[in-house]
Write an enzyme that holds these catalytic residues in place. Sequence first.
Site, mmCIF file in Angstrom:
data_model
loop_
_atom_site.group_PDB
_atom_site.id
_atom_site.type_symbol
_atom_site.label_atom_id
_atom_site.label_comp_id
_atom_site.label_asym_id
_atom_site.label_seq_id
_atom_site.Cartn_x
_atom_site.Cartn_y
_atom_site.Cartn_z
ATOM 1 N N ASN A 48 0.689 -1.103 -0.142
ATOM 2 C CA ASN A 48 0.129 -0.043 -0.003
ATOM 3 C C ASN A 48 0.877 1.121 0.048
ATOM 4 O OD1 ASN A 48 -0.150 -1.523 2.617
ATOM 5 N ND2 ASN A 48 -0.841 0.452 3.416
ATOM 6 N N ASP A 49 0.742 2.288 0.990
ATOM 7 C CA ASP A 49 1.288 3.562 0.937
ATOM 8 C C ASP A 49 2.659 3.743 0.468
ATOM 9 O OD1 ASP A 49 -1.022 3.252 2.248
ATOM 10 O OD2 ASP A 49 -0.206 4.163 4.012
ATOM 11 N N SER A 109 3.197 3.616 8.109
ATOM 12 C CA SER A 109 3.585 4.702 7.117
ATOM 13 C C SER A 109 4.205 5.771 7.838
ATOM 14 C CB SER A 109 2.341 5.128 6.010
ATOM 15 O OG SER A 109 2.145 4.234 5.376
ATOM 16 N N GLU A 227 -5.524 10.152 7.149
ATOM 17 C CA GLU A 227 -4.376 9.409 7.034
ATOM 18 C C GLU A 227 -3.299 9.858 6.366
ATOM 19 O OE1 GLU A 227 -5.630 4.714 7.506
ATOM 20 O OE2 GLU A 227 -6.470 5.548 5.888
HETATM 21 C C1 FRU Z 1 -3.226 4.192 4.641
HETATM 22 C C2 FRU Z 1 -2.450 3.293 5.960
HETATM 23 C C3 FRU Z 1 -1.834 4.436 6.880
HETATM 24 C C4 FRU Z 1 -1.378 3.271 7.782
HETATM 25 C C5 FRU Z 1 -0.825 2.228 6.796
HETATM 26 C C6 FRU Z 1 -0.832 0.993 7.141
HETATM 27 O O1 FRU Z 1 -3.264 3.152 3.816
HETATM 28 O O2 FRU Z 1 -3.856 2.854 6.613
HETATM 29 O O3 FRU Z 1 -2.772 5.253 7.683
HETATM 30 O O4 FRU Z 1 0.070 3.824 8.295
HETATM 31 O O5 FRU Z 1 -1.821 2.205 5.677
HETATM 32 O O6 FRU Z 1 -0.419 -0.119 6.236
#
Ligand code: FRU
Length: 507
Positions: A48-49, A109, A227
Amino acid sequence: MNQPTTKENADMSAQLDKAQKSIDRLFATRNDRWYPQCHIASKAGWINDPNGLSYYKGRYHAYFQLNPYGSEWGNMHWGHVSSADLVTWRREPLAMAPTLEVEKDGVFSGSAVVGDDGRLTIYYTGHRWRNGVNDDDGNLQEQCMAVSSDGIHFEKKGVVIPCPDDKILHFRDPKVWKIGGLWYMVFGVSTPAQRGEIWMYTSNDMEHWTFDRVIYRHPDPEVFMLECPDMFPLEDKWVICYSAMGLKPHGFEARNHNNAGYVIGSWQPGGDFHQETEFHLWDDGHNFYAPQTFQAPDGRRLVFGWMSPFTEPIPMQEDGWCGQFTVPREVTLAGDHLRCLPIREFSNLDQDQQDFGPIELEVNGSRDLVDDAQTADINMEIDLNKSQAERIGLEIHRTQSGDHTLVCYDDQLGRVVLDRHCNTYGDRGYRTAPVDKSSGKLKLRIIVDRGSVEVVVNDGLEIMSSYSFPAEGPRGIRLIAESGEGKALISSLSIAKLGTIWEEPDR
Ligand code: FRU
């Protein structure tokens, strides 16, 4: 620093080793039908991020949230790729695994800066489930720090900002920058009353941080968490952006499960942020979330987004991987909006460009342009004044089954439409972007990868990112004009193939 917070449960290099072995195992059976050629993705597993975007010791670094143990979200690690030119990327060893007690359930993240001592310094969130198992009782999250002398091996320093209140259930995603002699950090908080806020802290020495203020509070009480906040200057303005949880769809806007956007205003260090624009989405497609920006050494503000597959079904999960970034984009100010344009270097990947010249299509006409495009960089301009068709555009990923994703200008809506209703695989549905018609022309650039489509409208005034999973067989591109009083006039159209971004292709 607070001692209990650095309690180690595991050895980092052993954890990274184990995680890498799992990636290699998943990779052995990875199905490449939709695996990207020109977008950053993990070799296998879930991402993800974008995290820790930075330029350090002559290379660009992009880290990312990674589950090395499967193609669903979980077990958050930091994966890593690097590049000398933002075009060709190299896979690096995994950067961080959860090893401390405070990050037992994941290294979440965060961002990276080159520290006062010249080391690459990462601020990220150590994450634990309050009930030890899942998020039913919320999270226990704290801002942590790690340092590196090569961008590859990290030494963890533990917690720098503990969570001040056990009624706070979300407290994460630090973004850091420096002005003058002072360091600034913002991160997202869900208050005890469950309001989405962004908190700002400052530090002189990068280790001791003091609460400065709530720099932004979302006006909508339904928005319970912001987020991955980011805050950066553009010309004489400051932009605050965030990924909102709880925002409800309205009209064409905010139709995804969670939505990322920004507001523009002014800010002076030591003062409040004064918002001067409405909230705008970063991207009008189905799949865009948790973007992070950073400043390249030449001064450009660049952003990478995560193409978030929030809505089931997510067919790439069956293929041993899940998730990719958008192409890197340059961000500039355009009045009360941000213009987001794929970085100019991205065109270096173009190969075998075919020029189709001006094309006039009769009403309900169509023309097959390409028989099999795994990737494509398409540039087209529609003459809106001389066209009377109701819809004019391209069917992308068109297979023999009739599956395709339609990218078109819709004259009834006066908007660009990206429509996946003819897709067998994945979530369907459409998204739209507004069009400024004042010039009488519409410029579209469409970046096609094996499992995605990005549509750049009028040089980045709008942009849309969506997954598009083609059915079996060759993937054609077809030009279409639909209904209306008469013809469609395409003043120019060219299509190039895109080469791979990988320095060493996986196979
Ligand atoms: C956003 C999120 C962040 C977090 C991360 C966890 O997509 O939920 O807030 O740090 O992904 O994987």
